[in-house]
Enzyme design. Structure first.
Site, PDB file in Angstrom:
ATOM      1  N   SER A 173       7.337  -1.301  -2.437  1.00  0.00           N
ATOM      2  CA  SER A 173       7.868  -2.205  -1.425  1.00  0.00           C
ATOM      3  C   SER A 173       8.470  -3.437  -2.111  1.00  0.00           C
ATOM      4  CB  SER A 173       6.759  -2.571  -0.429  1.00  0.00           C
ATOM      5  OG  SER A 173       7.286  -3.139   0.740  1.00  0.00           O
ATOM      6  N   ASP A 429       9.411   6.621   6.076  1.00  0.00           N
ATOM      7  CA  ASP A 429       9.286   5.178   5.877  1.00  0.00           C
ATOM      8  C   ASP A 429      10.489   4.440   6.447  1.00  0.00           C
ATOM      9  OD1 ASP A 429       8.646   2.655   4.997  1.00  0.00           O
ATOM     10  OD2 ASP A 429       8.984   3.080   2.872  1.00  0.00           O
ATOM     11  N   HIS A 454       5.307   5.021   3.441  1.00  0.00           N
ATOM     12  CA  HIS A 454       5.582   3.891   2.554  1.00  0.00           C
ATOM     13  C   HIS A 454       4.874   4.056   1.206  1.00  0.00           C
ATOM     14  CE1 HIS A 454       7.373  -0.011   2.143  1.00  0.00           C
ATOM     15  NE2 HIS A 454       6.249  -0.677   2.062  1.00  0.00           N
TER      16      HIS A 454
END
Length: 490
Positions: A173, A429, A454
């Site tokens: 991320s 995601d 994710h």
């Protein structure tokens, strides 16, 4: 070397045989490793870090204690590689305990593992409890964080007699964004990067502002179109109650601790509810997790079953939000302003000090102008334009955002001259389409994971993993091994 890896110069898409914030942090867990215990014992240490790397007169040349976690359990001392996790917007322990692939790979490749905590998060507060005051908050920038990591890597290599050991950075991320940036900014220090679920394009203002919540909606729609319709219908019923100012009914239907009394309260309720769906889409893992809160296995499927469990759509919507906000079942009512904070990130900033830090970053460098509109998605219209962002950030932090800064500073989508970066994304995601989905060269390789949420690939091996992520991890391991063996060049 180039010939060996030419086969991987196209986008690697792996298929399953089956087809960055919005919560207080829960406890941490790693995935099940097929019955064998492979979790390392991390040591918590602190590094004396420079407060301001770019102004010698700033803050009296002060320093602060930056936390990092380290294990040499698998390391071939002085010779093995260094796997360095570029910590993101939270307590580094939570990321370490939910990134088991890195330590599994370290066991294979005899690597030293370091998880570094990002300044202004967790225990790494440069000014203690005053860190989030103005002007102290001003030293929270991407550039300062990258310099922290560059200095830490360099000095720890000297301390550990590992100056010749190559470094591979990992991140998920926002942490994945930082891994990309480390390879771009400090190629003399970092040999390669694995950037999982790194939305480096959308956070630089590239792409469609409708993409994120459209993709959240698609996750639920793919389970059942009726699920999407039920969610949209529930929000429509809520809108009708709000228009009639039937606040007592809204309180009753959603088990709110206090009745709403204004349009702002309804806006807050919409944000809280939308955030629940966002988190379930992001964390749609095939097994239960305790990362960014407690989630059941396949939470999107569970949510759709809940939304379709009866004819009372508002009750179903409340119970669906409860999957996220009341996983223990102990809450007797929902407190609108304690469970969710509206901020400069429409996908949620979380709670506590970490939420303050991320809100500031979303007001300065990280551009998160995502909107829902009830046309391309199932949520209420909630615009968040650059003008909205500017007004909020000026009032909250006395700053004016720079929408184009990440494109200028970290290349935007002009990445073709970079090298040695793996971009992985899962198709479940909602952040994925804000990242790199196609390979750009023989050493800028995209891995797309069917059925992956994710940064699923960074998590430890689990018996419930889809075949797609097993293959993705194998591809990543092979690329990193080639990088290390062949003079550190993917």
């Amino acid at each position: 070397m180039r010939k060996i890896l030419a086969v991987l110069a196209v986008t690697v898409t792996v298929f399953s045989v089956e087809g960055l914030r919005g919560l207080p942090s829960g406890y941490c867990e790693s995935g099940k490793h097929h019955g064998s215990k492979t979790e390392p014992q991390f040591k918590e240490k602190y590094f004396t870090q420079t407060m301001d790397h770019f102004n010698f007169n700033s803050m009296g040349n002060g320093t602060f204690s930056q936390r990092y976690l380290i294990t040499d359990e698998y390391w071939k001392k002085g010779y093995g590689p260094i796997f360095f996790y570029t910590g993101n917007e939270g307590n580094i322990l939570e990321f370490a305990l939910n990134s088991g692939f890195i330590t599994e790979l370290a066991a294979q490749q005899r690597a030293l593992v370091i998880f570094a905590e990002h300044r202004y998060y967790g225990k790494s507060l440069p000014f203690g409890k005053d860190s989030f005051n103005i002007p102290q908050i001003g030293l929270l920038t991407v550039e300062q964080a990258l310099a922290d990591y560059a200095v830490m890597i360099t000095e720890l290599k000297q301390q550990l007699a590992a100056t010749d050991c190559p470094v591979i950075v990992f991140g998920g991320s926002y942490g994945g964004m930082l891994s990309v940036y480390m390879r771009l900014k400090y190629p003399n220090i970092v040999a390669g990067a694995l950037a999982a679920s790194a939305p480096i394009l959308s956070t630089a203002g590239l792409g469609d502002s409708r993409q994120f919540f459209r993709d959240v909606t698609a996750d639920f729609e793919n389970v059942a179109p009726e699920c999407r319709d039920a969610v949209r219908g529930a929000f429509h019923q809520l809108k009708e109650l709000a228009e009639r100012e039937d606040y007592s009914c809204i309180q009753s239907e959603f088990s709110l601790c206090k009745p709403p009394s204004s349009a702002q309260d309804i806006h807050q309720l919409n944000g809280l509810l939308r955030n629940a769906f966002t988190l379930m889409a992001m964390l749609d893992y095939p097994y239960s997790t305790h990362f960014m809160g407690n989630m059941p296995a396949n939470p999107v499927k569970v949510a759709c079953e809940t939304m379709l469990s009866g004819s009372d759509l508002l009750t179903n919507l409340r119970n669906t939000a409860g999957i996220v906000y009341n996983s223990t079942g102990l809450l007797t009512c929902f407190d609108l302003y304690n469970l969710y904070l509206e901020c400069a990130d429409p996908t949620g900033c979380g709670l506590g000090f970490d939420s303050l830090a991320w809100d500031y970053q979303a007001c300065t460098e990280i551009d998160l102008c995502y909107e829902s509109n009830n046309v391309t998605d199932m949520f209420p219209p909630m615009p968040f334009t650059e003008k909205d962002r500017e007004l909020y950030c000026s009032k909250r932090w006395a700053v004016v955002p720079r929408p184009d800064w990440l494109k200028i500073q970290f290349w935007g989508d002009a990445l073709s001259t970079a090298s040695n970066i793996i971009f992985s994304n899962g198709d479940l995601d909602p952040w994925a389409n804000g990242g790199v989905r196609k390979s750009l060269s023989s050493s800028l390789i995209a891995i797309n994971i069917s059925g992956g949420a994710h940064h699923l690939d960074l998590r430890g091996s689990n018996d419930a993993d889809p075949v797609s992520v097993v293959r993705a991890r194998k591809t990543e391991a092979d690329l990193i091994a080639h990088c290390l063996v062949l003079s550190c060049c993917i």
